[in-house]
Design a protein around this motif. Sequence first.
Motif, PDB file in Angstrom:
ATOM      1  N   ALA A 554       0.834  -1.205   0.000  1.00  0.00           N
ATOM      2  CA  ALA A 554       0.000   0.000   0.000  1.00  0.00           C
ATOM      3  C   ALA A 554       0.864   1.249   0.000  1.00  0.00           C
ATOM      4  N   ARG A 555       1.944   1.243   0.759  1.00  0.00           N
ATOM      5  CA  ARG A 555       2.845   2.399   0.781  1.00  0.00           C
ATOM      6  C   ARG A 555       3.500   2.603  -0.569  1.00  0.00           C
ATOM      7  N   GLN A 556       3.869   1.512  -1.225  1.00  0.00           N
ATOM      8  CA  GLN A 556       4.459   1.641  -2.566  1.00  0.00           C
ATOM      9  C   GLN A 556       3.473   2.280  -3.532  1.00  0.00           C
ATOM     10  N   ALA A 557       2.193   1.927  -3.399  1.00  0.00           N
ATOM     11  CA  ALA A 557       1.187   2.487  -4.296  1.00  0.00           C
ATOM     12  C   ALA A 557       1.005   3.983  -4.050  1.00  0.00           C
ATOM     13  N   LEU A 558       1.087   4.388  -2.796  1.00  0.00           N
ATOM     14  CA  LEU A 558       0.930   5.809  -2.499  1.00  0.00           C
ATOM     15  C   LEU A 558       2.136   6.620  -2.956  1.00  0.00           C
ATOM     16  N   GLY A 559       3.307   6.023  -2.964  1.00  0.00           N
ATOM     17  CA  GLY A 559       4.493   6.658  -3.531  1.00  0.00           C
ATOM     18  C   GLY A 559       4.862   7.966  -2.861  1.00  0.00           C
ATOM     19  N   GLY A 560       5.032   8.990  -3.714  1.00  0.00           N
ATOM     20  CA  GLY A 560       5.507  10.284  -3.231  1.00  0.00           C
ATOM     21  C   GLY A 560       4.561  10.986  -2.294  1.00  0.00           C
ATOM     22  N   ALA A 561       3.289  10.565  -2.226  1.00  0.00           N
ATOM     23  CA  ALA A 561       2.349  11.208  -1.321  1.00  0.00           C
ATOM     24  C   ALA A 561       2.768  11.046   0.137  1.00  0.00           C
ATOM     25  N   ILE A 562       3.534   9.993   0.444  1.00  0.00           N
ATOM     26  CA  ILE A 562       3.993   9.777   1.816  1.00  0.00           C
ATOM     27  C   ILE A 562       5.134  10.733   2.151  1.00  0.00           C
ATOM     28  N   VAL A 563       6.003  10.965   1.180  1.00  0.00           N
ATOM     29  CA  VAL A 563       7.183  11.802   1.427  1.00  0.00           C
ATOM     30  C   VAL A 563       6.849  13.284   1.314  1.00  0.00           C
ATOM     31  N   ALA A 564       5.861  13.641   0.509  1.00  0.00           N
ATOM     32  CA  ALA A 564       5.576  15.049   0.202  1.00  0.00           C
ATOM     33  C   ALA A 564       5.421  15.939   1.434  1.00  0.00           C
ATOM     34  N   PRO A 565       4.726  15.515   2.505  1.00  0.00           N
ATOM     35  CA  PRO A 565       4.570  16.425   3.657  1.00  0.00           C
ATOM     36  C   PRO A 565       5.884  16.782   4.351  1.00  0.00           C
ATOM     37  N   TYR A 566       6.938  16.010   4.117  1.00  0.00           N
ATOM     38  CA  TYR A 566       8.200  16.240   4.812  1.00  0.00           C
ATOM     39  C   TYR A 566       9.226  16.964   3.953  1.00  0.00           C
ATOM     40  N   LEU A 567       8.883  17.297   2.705  1.00  0.00           N
ATOM     41  CA  LEU A 567       9.804  18.016   1.829  1.00  0.00           C
ATOM     42  C   LEU A 567       9.794  19.497   2.158  1.00  0.00           C
ATOM     43  N   GLN A 568      10.955  20.130   2.004  1.00  0.00           N
ATOM     44  CA  GLN A 568      11.096  21.566   2.202  1.00  0.00           C
ATOM     45  C   GLN A 568      11.732  22.156   0.956  1.00  0.00           C
ATOM     46  N   ASN A 569      10.936  22.942   0.236  1.00  0.00           N
ATOM     47  CA  ASN A 569      11.388  23.519  -1.036  1.00  0.00           C
ATOM     48  C   ASN A 569      11.853  22.437  -2.004  1.00  0.00           C
ATOM     49  N   GLY A 570      11.165  21.291  -1.947  1.00  0.00           N
ATOM     50  CA  GLY A 570      11.494  20.194  -2.841  1.00  0.00           C
ATOM     51  C   GLY A 570      12.658  19.336  -2.392  1.00  0.00           C
ATOM     52  N   ASP A 571      13.271  19.646  -1.244  1.00  0.00           N
ATOM     53  CA  ASP A 571      14.423  18.890  -0.743  1.00  0.00           C
ATOM     54  C   ASP A 571      13.997  17.982   0.405  1.00  0.00           C
ATOM     55  N   ALA A 572      14.619  16.805   0.453  1.00  0.00           N
ATOM     56  CA  ALA A 572      14.384  15.851   1.536  1.00  0.00           C
ATOM     57  C   ALA A 572      15.643  15.759   2.395  1.00  0.00           C
ATOM     58  N   HIS A 573      15.509  16.028   3.684  1.00  0.00           N
ATOM     59  CA  HIS A 573      16.625  15.961   4.624  1.00  0.00           C
ATOM     60  C   HIS A 573      16.562  14.602   5.326  1.00  0.00           C
ATOM     61  N   VAL A 574      17.515  13.729   5.005  1.00  0.00           N
ATOM     62  CA  VAL A 574      17.403  12.332   5.412  1.00  0.00           C
ATOM     63  C   VAL A 574      18.518  11.951   6.388  1.00  0.00           C
ATOM     64  N   ILE A 575      18.167  11.000   7.253  1.00  0.00           N
ATOM     65  CA  ILE A 575      19.131  10.311   8.124  1.00  0.00           C
ATOM     66  C   ILE A 575      19.199   8.873   7.631  1.00  0.00           C
ATOM     67  N   SER A 576      20.368   8.389   7.349  1.00  0.00           N
ATOM     68  CA  SER A 576      20.529   7.035   6.804  1.00  0.00           C
ATOM     69  C   SER A 576      21.222   6.128   7.818  1.00  0.00           C
ATOM     70  N   LEU A 577      21.229   4.833   7.511  1.00  0.00           N
ATOM     71  CA  LEU A 577      21.871   3.828   8.355  1.00  0.00           C
ATOM     72  C   LEU A 577      23.130   3.316   7.676  1.00  0.00           C
ATOM     73  N   ASP A 578      24.115   3.007   8.494  1.00  0.00           N
ATOM     74  CA  ASP A 578      25.328   2.393   7.963  1.00  0.00           C
ATOM     75  C   ASP A 578      24.974   1.036   7.345  1.00  0.00           C
ATOM     76  N   PRO A 579      25.511   0.702   6.172  1.00  0.00           N
ATOM     77  CA  PRO A 579      25.163  -0.582   5.532  1.00  0.00           C
ATOM     78  C   PRO A 579      25.372  -1.788   6.437  1.00  0.00           C
TER      79      PRO A 579
END
Length: 676
Positions: A554-579
């Motif tokens: 279901a999340r895959q189907a929604l796609g960018g709609a999940i990320v959109a509320p957290y974007l700022q001026n089109g940029d995503a500020h992310v925290i990643s995990l070490d591989p």
Amino acid sequence: MKRLSQLGVPIGIVMIIVMLVVPLPAAFLDFLLALNITAAVLVLMVAMFVKRPLDFTAFPAVLLVLTLFRLALNVSATRLVLLDGYAGKVIDTFGHFVVGGQLVVGIIIFVILLVIQFVVITNGAGRVAEVGARFTLDAMPGKQMAIDADLNSGLITEDQARQRRADVHAEADFYGSMDGASKFVKGDAIAAVVITLVNLIGGFAIGMAQKGMEFGEAAQTYSLLSIGDGLVSQIPALLLSVATGLIVTRGAGDADMGSDILRQIGANQMPLRIAAGAAFVMCLIPGLPKVPFLLVGGLMLLFSSRVPTEAPEPEVVAPVDELPPADTPERLVAEMQVDPLGLELSPDIIDLVDVRAGGDLLDRVKALRRKVATDVGIVVPPVRTRDNLELPPRTYAITLFGVEVARGEAPPASVMAIGDMLHNLPGTPTVEPVFGLQAKWIPAEMRYEAEISGATVVDRASVITTHLSEVVSANSARLLGREDVRMLTDVVKRTHPVVIEELTPAALSLGEVQRVLQALLEEKVPVRDLVRIFEALSLRAGTSKDLDALVESARQALGGAIVAPYLQNGDAHVISLDPQLEHRMLEVMRPTDAGAVLALDPELGQHVLVQLQRLSRQAEESDQRPILVCAPQIRAALSRMVRPTLDRLPVISYSEMLGSGQVLSLGTVQGLGANV
């Protein structure tokens, strides 16, 4: 017609300028003087019949044009008086008939009109306009914040908020213009004195020096014409001054000024009867005429008898036959039912729901339900609002399925001021219930002072509505019941019947669909796009009915709609995990009935959470909205691990980030023994 309305005013202003230099015949001047007086009466009537000042925003410009027009008439009249000793029948009539041909009487009446206009009306209107402009400009930030608060609470729509903001700007512009327009009226009164003195002195000089008149004859001829010209000018000037005073002192109402005055003065019998009694008592004073006071007192008494007395509202009692007896199973079952969502108020703050006392809390709660349905995609059950005698004074409580989940305060006759500079304001310190900001409950009459000091002022109903909105948002998954899911599927079936036929009951039961929607809501994912969610679930259910797999599809189907509320001026500020840390998490992932979990060592788990808290705090201090990204295989388990500690940190998979614009790294979470 439209073309004429566009060109009429510019052409009229040009003609006014021409009048200053081109002589006018006396007959045409009479017509223009009549037009001037009639236009002033028209403006006065319009000012009296508008319901609020913003309904006559053109008034400052009209005032300027009519003032210029009147000055041009003064110049034309002065030219005719000094050249011909005659300026038309209008001025001649005012000079002879209105003042009885008496020079002294004319001068006295002219001076009285000038004093009334300049000292009383013009000064008062100018002061009110100045104060109104200052207060309106100072109150603009508070009004804008109040509009934003109503919009956020769902009480108004975007269009209504846009209209209210436009009204606030229009009000500020209007009162600023009125502050300047009042100076025109004052300058016009000064010009009238100067022009009249010039006419008197010039008339004496011309009559005696050029026309050989005796002093008495010159004074009688030119003085009466000068006084007539002054009276003809001062009457419309006085009308415009009164219109200016009415406009700047007019409050917003539901009717015109005359209706408001009569309704408010005659709203109560007692003041009218006391005034009538006072008129009758005046008759007892020796020497005073009794008939006028008896007549006035009788009219007051007659008018008071026509004022309707307020009848008490009948108590609405439910018919006895509609209520089952107290001991029947139906009545007992009805009393046993638990309300999904409730709002309890202590008795001293019941005024919040009393419409007669101006309370609008119930309307705001209804608007909140509409806003949640629009933003989240679920229908919140009705909020049962009632009083609770067991609550402490000035307290409200929010219940969920009969259990209190939140509590706050809303002191009567108070507003909440939020900000850093609150130490100079009297009141009770408190904490804003949603964001935990330092605040203070201050008396409602101190609202303006708090806004001037830079604080954000929120009324009690907005505080409760915002708190209720936060509780609903945090518990939306629990509020989504089986019947709600049935209703949602029925709504989708009307427009997309094939989607529902493939999904339920063929692929998934309503209970399984409910669990998926609840899982999405727990992670703050709106479920508005039910069609795409149901399509993804029907496809995935053919191969697996695992909860996490269904949620991820279901999340895959929604796609960018999940990320959109957290974007700022089109940029995503992310925290990643070490591989290596991601690989370790994948190894220790264990399935459970509630979904997969990460069986990390306590030390490693605490180490990861500490780093996430530090990176999130740094991002928020820089006004950035952090996003934790990870591999799709561990996303659900990692979210369950992070959510209890960092509820506001979204956990999103790499595949969901596709097409989200530029990705900016805030840092990487390392495992034990790595360089952090």
